[in-house]
Design a protein around this motif. Sequence first.
Motif, mmCIF file in Angstrom:
data_model
loop_
_atom_site.group_PDB
_atom_site.id
_atom_site.type_symbol
_atom_site.label_atom_id
_atom_site.label_comp_id
_atom_site.label_asym_id
_atom_site.label_seq_id
_atom_site.Cartn_x
_atom_site.Cartn_y
_atom_site.Cartn_z
ATOM 1 N N VAL A 110 55.517 -43.964 -43.077
ATOM 2 C CA VAL A 110 56.138 -42.647 -43.184
ATOM 3 C C VAL A 110 56.501 -42.160 -41.787
ATOM 4 N N ASP A 111 57.485 -41.277 -41.712
ATOM 5 C CA ASP A 111 57.950 -40.719 -40.443
ATOM 6 C C ASP A 111 58.020 -39.213 -40.609
ATOM 7 N N GLY A 112 56.921 -38.524 -40.286
ATOM 8 C CA GLY A 112 56.879 -37.092 -40.473
ATOM 9 C C GLY A 112 56.713 -36.721 -41.933
ATOM 10 N N PRO A 113 56.962 -35.456 -42.285
ATOM 11 C CA PRO A 113 56.755 -35.024 -43.678
ATOM 12 C C PRO A 113 57.898 -35.367 -44.610
ATOM 13 N N ASP A 114 59.037 -35.859 -44.084
ATOM 14 C CA ASP A 114 60.192 -36.099 -44.956
ATOM 15 C C ASP A 114 60.987 -37.334 -44.557
ATOM 16 N N GLY A 115 60.345 -38.315 -43.923
ATOM 17 C CA GLY A 115 61.084 -39.490 -43.499
ATOM 18 C C GLY A 115 60.278 -40.769 -43.606
ATOM 19 N N LEU A 116 60.984 -41.902 -43.522
ATOM 20 C CA LEU A 116 60.384 -43.227 -43.545
ATOM 21 C C LEU A 116 61.054 -44.074 -42.477
ATOM 22 N N TRP A 117 60.344 -45.085 -42.002
ATOM 23 C CA TRP A 117 60.979 -46.077 -41.145
ATOM 24 C C TRP A 117 60.670 -47.477 -41.654
ATOM 25 N N LEU A 118 61.653 -48.359 -41.516
ATOM 26 C CA LEU A 118 61.526 -49.753 -41.935
ATOM 27 C C LEU A 118 61.945 -50.654 -40.780
ATOM 28 N N ASP A 119 61.199 -51.703 -40.555
ATOM 29 C CA ASP A 119 61.572 -52.714 -39.564
ATOM 30 C C ASP A 119 62.205 -53.871 -40.328
ATOM 31 N N ILE A 120 63.530 -53.984 -40.231
ATOM 32 C CA ILE A 120 64.252 -54.999 -41.013
ATOM 33 C C ILE A 120 64.669 -56.181 -40.149
ATOM 34 N N THR A 121 63.954 -56.411 -39.060
ATOM 35 C CA THR A 121 64.272 -57.555 -38.199
ATOM 36 C C THR A 121 64.156 -58.863 -38.988
ATOM 37 N N GLY A 122 65.242 -59.642 -39.035
ATOM 38 C CA GLY A 122 65.245 -60.924 -39.728
ATOM 39 C C GLY A 122 65.286 -60.832 -41.233
ATOM 40 N N ILE A 123 65.586 -59.642 -41.790
ATOM 41 C CA ILE A 123 65.571 -59.470 -43.244
ATOM 42 C C ILE A 123 66.947 -59.123 -43.786
ATOM 43 N N ALA A 124 67.799 -58.517 -42.962
ATOM 44 C CA ALA A 124 69.071 -57.983 -43.452
ATOM 45 C C ALA A 124 69.933 -59.047 -44.122
ATOM 46 N N HIS A 125 69.871 -60.303 -43.675
ATOM 47 C CA HIS A 125 70.732 -61.342 -44.260
ATOM 48 C C HIS A 125 70.406 -61.595 -45.724
ATOM 49 N N LEU A 126 69.206 -61.234 -46.164
ATOM 50 C CA LEU A 126 68.848 -61.416 -47.575
ATOM 51 C C LEU A 126 69.599 -60.458 -48.486
ATOM 52 N N PHE A 127 70.161 -59.381 -47.909
ATOM 53 C CA PHE A 127 70.906 -58.396 -48.694
ATOM 54 C C PHE A 127 72.386 -58.381 -48.331
ATOM 55 N N GLY A 128 72.852 -59.447 -47.706
ATOM 56 C CA GLY A 128 74.250 -59.515 -47.331
ATOM 57 C C GLY A 128 74.582 -58.829 -46.037
ATOM 58 N N GLY A 129 73.616 -58.677 -45.148
ATOM 59 C CA GLY A 129 73.861 -58.027 -43.869
ATOM 60 C C GLY A 129 73.291 -56.618 -43.830
ATOM 61 N N GLU A 130 73.386 -55.998 -42.647
ATOM 62 C CA GLU A 130 72.817 -54.662 -42.471
ATOM 63 C C GLU A 130 73.514 -53.633 -43.350
ATOM 64 N N LYS A 173 54.751 -47.330 -29.921
ATOM 65 C CA LYS A 173 53.815 -47.834 -30.925
ATOM 66 C C LYS A 173 54.179 -47.252 -32.289
ATOM 67 N N HIS A 174 54.290 -48.117 -33.267
ATOM 68 C CA HIS A 174 54.535 -47.662 -34.635
ATOM 69 C C HIS A 174 53.747 -48.578 -35.570
ATOM 70 N N ALA A 175 52.594 -48.097 -35.961
ATOM 71 C CA ALA A 175 51.697 -48.884 -36.813
ATOM 72 C C ALA A 175 52.242 -48.926 -38.229
ATOM 73 N N PRO A 176 52.334 -50.093 -38.844
ATOM 74 C CA PRO A 176 52.827 -50.179 -40.220
ATOM 75 C C PRO A 176 51.798 -49.659 -41.206
ATOM 76 N N LEU A 177 52.294 -49.274 -42.361
ATOM 77 C CA LEU A 177 51.437 -48.787 -43.440
ATOM 78 C C LEU A 177 50.645 -49.959 -44.007
ATOM 79 N N LEU A 178 49.337 -49.764 -44.091
ATOM 80 C CA LEU A 178 48.493 -50.829 -44.631
ATOM 81 C C LEU A 178 48.787 -51.030 -46.112
ATOM 82 N N PRO A 179 48.784 -52.269 -46.583
ATOM 83 C CA PRO A 179 49.054 -52.490 -48.008
ATOM 84 C C PRO A 179 47.945 -51.916 -48.867
ATOM 85 N N ALA A 180 48.351 -51.456 -50.042
ATOM 86 C CA ALA A 180 47.368 -50.927 -50.984
ATOM 87 C C ALA A 180 46.438 -52.049 -51.430
#
Length: 511
Positions: free
Chosen positions: A99-119, A235-242
Amino acid sequence: MWLPQLPIERLTRENSRPGRTAPPAKKPFALVGSDTHGLTLAAVNVSGRHAGLAPGMRLADARVICPALLTAPATPGEDADFLEALARWSSRYSPCLNVDGPDGLWLDITGIAHLFGGESGLLTDLERRFAKAGLGVRLGLAETLGAAHALAHFARTTPCIAAPGTLPETLAPFPIEALRLAPETALLLRRLGLKRIGQLYDLPRASLERRFHSKEAAERVLRRLDEALGTRGEKHAPLLPAPDFVARLSYPEPLISHDGVLAGLRRLSHELCGKLTRAGAGARRVVLWAARTDGSSLALEAGLSAPSSAPAHLERLLKEKLETIDMGYGVDLMTFAALAVEDLHPEQTGLSAAARKPGPEKLIDALAGRLGARTVRRLFPQDSHIPELAQNTRSAFANLPAWNGEASQKPPRPPLLLARPESLAVMAEIPEGPPARFTWRRVNRRVVKAEGPERIAPEWWRALGGGARQRTRDYYRIEDEDGCRYWVFREGLYREPDEDPPRWFLHGVFP
């Protein structure tokens, strides 16, 4: 990812079900919270913004600007839970997110965008799915988290992508607030004539430090600038998996007997409860899924009235149901999962198992398994001094009742109360004292022992609310010559000449 209308859109989603009223879309509407300045607007819909309202505005001022404003209380805790659920759902696009603040999210899509046809394809798919869910989202993609945040919040179009190596040129025209600065810091920079990010590029850093009250404040501005441009790491710690509270067991040969399936359930219960114990959690709903060799499957569910991580208890809930299932051609896969979990708070126990006091949860769960969850109910406390109004019944699977220690400080109460106090015919009466003789259910009884009184005053606010007028009660614990003990009370006082004469009632019996 920025969701500017998250609180209102979440409320709209939840109230769109039949029987509920969704927030109006074409009328000014706002969610109201409280802070040190009193009641303020926490979120405003589009119609409210067109009327001149904005988050952070005091409710009294908003009423003056827009008298037709409709409001509802803000629930930031539910909004935070919903945002975290959105983040976990977004794991389809990246395993590294938060999560990024009370109304946002961040995603690290390094090396993943090609799976969806690009960024562009990834952002288009993400925006489409959020729109289908009724959520408006602004998307920004850049080489740094700070730059992506600026694009999502301040870019003219969405989604907005910053080409690699162009961060200084892309961020230069953005307002100084895009650096995620505190409001007072951004205000000071504007007073110094620094309104755009590009104006900070050529400004000597020593000169900037002299314009702030402290070196730390200037350092925060420079750090945010360096993080956005990528010259300093962030520093941006990822959300731990449930936690995955699931236990699986497969068999090389199908099980064709119920004894084998019960043995598998016992093994799965210990494995699942081991995971729950390590996480400090207890199951509130479990499901056992069994796959047959012919391709069919079955699922058995059970609910718990309180969180539990006891293997024997979970096994007992499903044992009787499991003995009645059709094995078909055999079972070759079993899965035991906790669908709903809660924190399991540690409790002080005795030194031996015999010294522990068993709670009612096991009995409640067993009854619910046989009679149905809707049939079994339990007592919950209610704010009232009147005995028959001090408790009510709810589903046994509701949150545990929060009984306090006030009951132990009161005089003894009978464990059995009558559904309604029954009238007594008192034949020998002691003024301002217990009865000497009385008749209850056509039987005359002589009192040999008495304790009391315990006075309970009427709740005057119920009469103001239109309820029936109450009178003062004096309760006594009495015992007749046969050893039977009763809880009786006199309604009314003798020194009230304008009132009806006092009356006697029996309210409960002691064992």
